[in-house]
Each structure stands twice: as C-alpha cells, then as structure tokens.
Design a protein around this motif. Structure first.
Motif, PDB file in Angstrom:
ATOM      1  N   PHE A   1       0.461   0.608   2.099  1.00 37.10           N
ATOM      2  CA  PHE A   1       1.832   0.629   1.572  1.00 37.10           C
ATOM      3  C   PHE A   1       2.153   1.944   0.867  1.00 37.10           C
ATOM      4  N   TYR A   2       1.203   2.453   0.061  1.00 37.64           N
ATOM      5  CA  TYR A   2       1.462   3.603  -0.800  1.00 37.64           C
ATOM      6  C   TYR A   2       0.848   4.894  -0.289  1.00 37.64           C
ATOM      7  N   GLY A   3       0.131   4.845   0.835  1.00 37.06           N
ATOM      8  CA  GLY A   3      -0.464   6.045   1.409  1.00 37.06           C
ATOM      9  C   GLY A   3       0.596   6.947   2.008  1.00 37.06           C
ATOM     10  N   PRO A   4       0.185   8.133   2.487  1.00 36.57           N
ATOM     11  CA  PRO A   4       1.141   9.113   3.011  1.00 36.57           C
ATOM     12  C   PRO A   4       2.078   8.585   4.098  1.00 36.57           C
ATOM     13  N   GLU A   5       1.603   7.692   4.971  1.00 34.80           N
ATOM     14  CA  GLU A   5       2.474   7.158   6.025  1.00 34.80           C
ATOM     15  C   GLU A   5       3.014   5.773   5.692  1.00 34.80           C
ATOM     16  N   GLY A   6       2.717   5.267   4.509  1.00 36.56           N
ATOM     17  CA  GLY A   6       3.157   3.925   4.143  1.00 36.56           C
ATOM     18  C   GLY A   6       4.632   3.871   3.803  1.00 36.56           C
ATOM     19  N   PRO A   7       5.209   2.692   3.851  1.00 29.16           N
ATOM     20  CA  PRO A   7       6.645   2.557   3.575  1.00 29.16           C
ATOM     21  C   PRO A   7       7.016   2.952   2.141  1.00 29.16           C
ATOM     22  N   TYR A   8       6.065   2.894   1.213  1.00 24.26           N
ATOM     23  CA  TYR A   8       6.332   3.286  -0.173  1.00 24.26           C
ATOM     24  C   TYR A   8       5.543   4.546  -0.531  1.00 24.26           C
ATOM     25  N   GLY A   9       5.110   5.296   0.480  1.00 25.56           N
ATOM     26  CA  GLY A   9       4.328   6.507   0.266  1.00 25.56           C
ATOM     27  C   GLY A   9       5.034   7.553  -0.568  1.00 25.56           C
ATOM     28  N   ILE A  10       6.342   7.490  -0.625  1.00 26.66           N
ATOM     29  CA  ILE A  10       7.122   8.436  -1.420  1.00 26.66           C
ATOM     30  C   ILE A  10       6.765   8.339  -2.914  1.00 26.66           C
ATOM     31  N   PHE A  11       6.260   7.170  -3.334  1.00 26.78           N
ATOM     32  CA  PHE A  11       5.923   6.968  -4.748  1.00 26.78           C
ATOM     33  C   PHE A  11       4.515   7.426  -5.104  1.00 26.78           C
ATOM     34  N   ALA A  12       3.685   7.735  -4.120  1.00 27.36           N
ATOM     35  CA  ALA A  12       2.289   8.113  -4.375  1.00 27.36           C
ATOM     36  C   ALA A  12       2.232   9.392  -5.206  1.00 27.36           C
ATOM     37  N   GLY A  13       1.470   9.342  -6.284  1.00 32.00           N
ATOM     38  CA  GLY A  13       1.329  10.494  -7.152  1.00 32.00           C
ATOM     39  C   GLY A  13       2.560  10.791  -7.984  1.00 32.00           C
ATOM     40  N   ARG A  14       3.436   9.832  -8.107  1.00 30.02           N
ATOM     41  CA  ARG A  14       4.723  10.052  -8.807  1.00 30.02           C
ATOM     42  C   ARG A  14       5.003   8.913  -9.783  1.00 30.02           C
ATOM     43  N   ASP A  15       6.057   9.105 -10.578  1.00 30.43           N
ATOM     44  CA  ASP A  15       6.583   8.038 -11.423  1.00 30.43           C
ATOM     45  C   ASP A  15       7.571   7.260 -10.556  1.00 30.43           C
ATOM     46  N   ALA A  16       7.221   6.047 -10.199  1.00 27.52           N
ATOM     47  CA  ALA A  16       8.025   5.233  -9.280  1.00 27.52           C
ATOM     48  C   ALA A  16       9.078   4.399  -9.993  1.00 27.52           C
ATOM     49  N   SER A  17       9.158   4.473 -11.304  1.00 31.86           N
ATOM     50  CA  SER A  17      10.024   3.582 -12.093  1.00 31.86           C
ATOM     51  C   SER A  17      11.468   3.570 -11.626  1.00 31.86           C
ATOM     52  N   ARG A  18      12.083   4.737 -11.509  1.00 33.53           N
ATOM     53  CA  ARG A  18      13.501   4.806 -11.154  1.00 33.53           C
ATOM     54  C   ARG A  18      13.725   4.266  -9.734  1.00 33.53           C
ATOM     55  N   GLY A  19      12.878   4.627  -8.802  1.00 31.74           N
ATOM     56  CA  GLY A  19      13.025   4.141  -7.428  1.00 31.74           C
ATOM     57  C   GLY A  19      12.897   2.635  -7.341  1.00 31.74           C
ATOM     58  N   LEU A  20      11.939   2.067  -8.074  1.00 32.13           N
ATOM     59  CA  LEU A  20      11.761   0.612  -8.063  1.00 32.13           C
ATOM     60  C   LEU A  20      12.924  -0.084  -8.764  1.00 32.13           C
ATOM     61  N   ALA A  21      13.417   0.511  -9.841  1.00 33.68           N
ATOM     62  CA  ALA A  21      14.526  -0.098 -10.598  1.00 33.68           C
ATOM     63  C   ALA A  21      15.812  -0.126  -9.797  1.00 33.68           C
ATOM     64  N   THR A  22      16.027   0.918  -9.001  1.00 33.97           N
ATOM     65  CA  THR A  22      17.277   1.037  -8.251  1.00 33.97           C
ATOM     66  C   THR A  22      17.123   0.659  -6.783  1.00 33.97           C
ATOM     67  N   PHE A  23      15.911   0.229  -6.396  1.00 32.23           N
ATOM     68  CA  PHE A  23      15.618  -0.139  -5.009  1.00 32.23           C
ATOM     69  C   PHE A  23      15.945   1.011  -4.057  1.00 32.23           C
ATOM     70  N   CYS A  24      15.594   2.226  -4.472  1.00 34.36           N
ATOM     71  CA  CYS A  24      15.888   3.417  -3.689  1.00 34.36           C
ATOM     72  C   CYS A  24      14.579   4.079  -3.264  1.00 34.36           C
ATOM     73  N   LEU A  25      14.409   4.282  -1.967  1.00 32.99           N
ATOM     74  CA  LEU A  25      13.202   4.907  -1.430  1.00 32.99           C
ATOM     75  C   LEU A  25      13.459   6.357  -1.012  1.00 32.99           C
ATOM     76  N   ASP A  26      14.492   6.969  -1.564  1.00 32.83           N
ATOM     77  CA  ASP A  26      14.809   8.354  -1.252  1.00 32.83           C
ATOM     78  C   ASP A  26      14.206   9.288  -2.284  1.00 32.83           C
ATOM     79  N   LYS A  27      14.064  10.547  -1.911  1.00 34.96           N
ATOM     80  CA  LYS A  27      13.574  11.578  -2.835  1.00 34.96           C
ATOM     81  C   LYS A  27      14.472  11.654  -4.076  1.00 34.96           C
ATOM     82  N   ASP A  28      15.754  11.283  -3.930  1.00 35.58           N
ATOM     83  CA  ASP A  28      16.690  11.339  -5.052  1.00 35.58           C
ATOM     84  C   ASP A  28      16.268  10.437  -6.202  1.00 35.58           C
ATOM     85  N   ALA A  29      15.467   9.419  -5.914  1.00 32.90           N
ATOM     86  CA  ALA A  29      15.037   8.480  -6.948  1.00 32.90           C
ATOM     87  C   ALA A  29      13.849   9.020  -7.739  1.00 32.90           C
ATOM     88  N   LEU A  30      13.335  10.180  -7.335  1.00 43.31           N
ATOM     89  CA  LEU A  30      12.176  10.753  -8.011  1.00 43.31           C
ATOM     90  C   LEU A  30      12.600  11.969  -8.822  1.00 43.31           C
TER      91      LEU A  30
END
Length: 194
Positions: A107-136
């Motif tokens: 899920f969180y690896g480089p090709e996973g659907p939530y890979g964008i959060f790997a090595g990052r603060d995922a709080s804003r993306g999870l709070a807003t249900f946004c999987l775009d770079k804009d959420a980071l």
C-alpha cells in the motif's frame, strides 16, 4: 416489423437503414465495451500484478527481514529517507507521530496506491482524502487550518496506525530537539503493541 405477404417478417427501415443499423451499433457498442474492460484489466495486471511477481515477493521478504526499528524522533528531512525507494523501510507521520508501515509496503511502497505518503507527513492528505502532491507540504505542517471534522479524521487515522503499525517516534517541529529514548522504553512499548 411487418408480414411481407409470404409469411416472412420484414423490418421496416427508414432512410438510414433503421433496425439493421441499430443491431450493428449494439454489436459495436458491446465489442467496444469488452475491449475497454480487457484494457482496464490488463492495465490493472501491469500495475498490481508486477508487485506480486518475483520482484514484489523479494521486496516483501526484504521488508519482513528488517529488524524492529529503535525508537527515535525525525525531522522532515530525515523522514524522507524512508520512502521505500532509497531505503527498504517505509515510514510515514500522522498527527506528529511516526509509524513504520514497511509491512504494508504493497500500500505504502513506491508503486502502492498510498505510496505518495511514504517518507512524508500524511496527516493533511488523510484528513482531506487527497492523494495528490498538493496534500503534502515540504515544510512542517501544523494543520492549524484544518476544520474540526478534518482534525477528527486525522485522530482516527492516527488510532488506526497505532493499532496496525509500530510507533517509532515523533515528527519534530522546526527547532525542536529529539527525545532520548531508553532501551527499556523502546522494549516496553513494542511488547505493549503486540
């Protein structure tokens, strides 16, 4: 349809071929939809099937062989090293807490659907249900602009991560010094989670 006088049915066609054309259009539509479904299935296979192949299994085995991470705190720069690409271990932060999500690499690896959060603060993306770079954010995000519903969502995500993954430390605010963790604290917390 009408009887042609010899007991056979004939179709009444308009200037464009009417009923015969409608049947052909239906056939084309069906073939087109089938082709689209096959293309979608093939693309899903390429995206997800490759991970379950020999290379994907090797990455999963490599991740499982990693020793349990000792407790420490992370700056944003330090956290980014653990994105699953540069380092096989995958960490992410939620609400100021850092979790080792390596066992969820599909899920969180480089090709996973939530890979964008790997090595990052995922709080804003999870709070807003946004999987775009804009959420980071590239700088520390205090989440002060989130509304009450979004903050509650962040807390719920934090609880889910606490239940499923190892808590490995805190995400440091700029200028904040890391805590000193003892082996006893580290061991006590890891046995509590199991």
């Amino acid at each position: 349809m009408a009887d042609d006088g010899q007991g056979r049915l004939r179709t009444e066609e308009g200037p464009a071929g009417g009923a015969a054309l409608a049947g052909g259009e239906m056939l084309l539509l069906g073939v087109g939809l089938l082709a689209l479904a096959l293309l979608a299935a093939y693309r899903l296979y390429l995206r997800w099937g490759a991970r379950s192949g020999p290379g994907g299994a090797a990455r999963q085995g490599e991740a499982a062989a990693l020793p349990r991470m000792k407790r420490r705190d992370f700056s944003l720069e330090q956290l980014r090293e653990f994105d699953g690409a540069r380092n096989p271990r995958i960490l992410l932060a939620v609400n100021g807490k850092v979790f080792d999500v390596t066992k969820g690499s599909k899920f969180y690896g480089p090709e996973g659907p939530y890979g964008i959060f790997a090595g990052r603060d995922a709080s804003r993306g999870l709070a807003t249900f946004c999987l775009d770079k804009d959420a980071l954010r590239d700088e520390y995000d205090d989440l002060s602009d989130l509304n009450a519903v979004q903050m509650e969502s962040v807390r719920e995500w934090e609880m889910q991560f606490k239940e499923k993954y190892d808590y490995v430390g805190r995400l440091l605010k700029p200028g904040e010094e890391p805590s000193e963790y003892t082996d006893e604290e580290d061991t006590k917390d890891h046995t509590k989670q199991e």
